[in-house]
Scaffold this motif. Structure first.
Motif, PDB file in Angstrom:
ATOM      1  N   SER A  68       0.837  -1.211   0.000  1.00 20.99           N
ATOM      2  CA  SER A  68       0.000   0.000   0.000  1.00 20.99           C
ATOM      3  C   SER A  68       0.860   1.245   0.000  1.00 20.99           C
ATOM      4  N   PHE A  69       1.905   1.236   0.839  1.00 16.90           N
ATOM      5  CA  PHE A  69       2.762   2.415   0.891  1.00 16.90           C
ATOM      6  C   PHE A  69       3.524   2.602  -0.415  1.00 16.90           C
ATOM      7  N   PHE A  70       3.989   1.524  -1.019  1.00 14.93           N
ATOM      8  CA  PHE A  70       4.730   1.627  -2.270  1.00 14.93           C
ATOM      9  C   PHE A  70       3.868   2.285  -3.347  1.00 14.93           C
ATOM     10  N   GLY A  71       2.624   1.858  -3.466  1.00 17.10           N
ATOM     11  CA  GLY A  71       1.714   2.488  -4.426  1.00 17.10           C
ATOM     12  C   GLY A  71       1.507   3.960  -4.124  1.00 17.10           C
ATOM     13  N   PHE A  72       1.277   4.273  -2.852  1.00 18.69           N
ATOM     14  CA  PHE A  72       1.115   5.667  -2.434  1.00 18.69           C
ATOM     15  C   PHE A  72       2.373   6.464  -2.773  1.00 18.69           C
ATOM     16  N   PHE A  73       3.556   5.905  -2.472  1.00 17.44           N
ATOM     17  CA  PHE A  73       4.822   6.594  -2.695  1.00 17.44           C
ATOM     18  C   PHE A  73       5.032   6.899  -4.180  1.00 17.44           C
ATOM     19  N   ILE A  74       4.800   5.917  -5.041  1.00 17.66           N
ATOM     20  CA  ILE A  74       4.983   6.125  -6.487  1.00 17.66           C
ATOM     21  C   ILE A  74       4.034   7.212  -6.998  1.00 17.66           C
ATOM     22  N   GLU A  75       2.782   7.166  -6.584  1.00 19.09           N
ATOM     23  CA  GLU A  75       1.834   8.203  -7.019  1.00 19.09           C
ATOM     24  C   GLU A  75       2.239   9.581  -6.516  1.00 19.09           C
ATOM     25  N   ALA A  76       2.714   9.652  -5.277  1.00 23.31           N
ATOM     26  CA  ALA A  76       3.140  10.933  -4.712  1.00 23.31           C
ATOM     27  C   ALA A  76       4.385  11.460  -5.417  1.00 23.31           C
ATOM     28  N   VAL A  77       5.337  10.593  -5.712  1.00 23.24           N
ATOM     29  CA  VAL A  77       6.553  11.022  -6.413  1.00 23.24           C
ATOM     30  C   VAL A  77       6.199  11.540  -7.804  1.00 23.24           C
ATOM     31  N   THR A  78       5.388  10.802  -8.563  1.00 27.50           N
ATOM     32  CA  THR A  78       5.033  11.255  -9.910  1.00 27.50           C
ATOM     33  C   THR A  78       4.195  12.526  -9.862  1.00 27.50           C
ATOM     34  N   GLY A  79       3.349  12.657  -8.862  1.00 30.57           N
ATOM     35  CA  GLY A  79       2.551  13.871  -8.719  1.00 30.57           C
ATOM     36  C   GLY A  79       3.386  15.105  -8.424  1.00 30.57           C
ATOM     37  N   ASN A  80       4.514  14.910  -7.744  1.00 27.85           N
ATOM     38  CA  ASN A  80       5.379  16.029  -7.385  1.00 27.85           C
ATOM     39  C   ASN A  80       6.509  16.275  -8.374  1.00 27.85           C
TER      40      ASN A  80
END
Length: 89
Positions: A68-80
């Motif tokens: 769950s965190f990995f998915g959240f992290f990837i989305e947050a990195v690409t969003g930023n």
């Protein structure tokens, strides 16, 4: 045994990457270490997710129930920071 990868972004600098990592403490258990940060809890899931800064992105090493965190992290990195290239190390 864990998985290690580098995430290279299309934008951002060391200061922005560090500010981004600090913002993760709003949603996950985050601890600063000598070499980077350790995330150990997200959405009641416990795991080890190590983050270190590298040129143009992040080195990550993870084990346990980190999905769950990995998915959240990837989305947050690409969003930023835009597009991310992921490479196994």
């Amino acid at each position: 045994m864990g998985l290690a990868q580098t995430l290279t972004t299309e934008s951002g600098n060391a200061q922005e990457f560090e500010e981004f990592i600090h913002s993760l403490s709003d949603v996950a258990s985050l601890k600063k270490t000598e070499t980077g940060w350790i995330v150990s809890k997200f959405e009641n899931q416990q795991f080890i997710f190590e983050i270190q800064l590298i040129a143009n992105g992040f080195y990550i090493h993870r084990s346990g129930n980190y999905f769950s965190f990995f998915g959240f992290f990837i989305e947050a990195v690409t969003g930023n920071f835009g597009r991310v290239s992921i490479e196994d190390v």
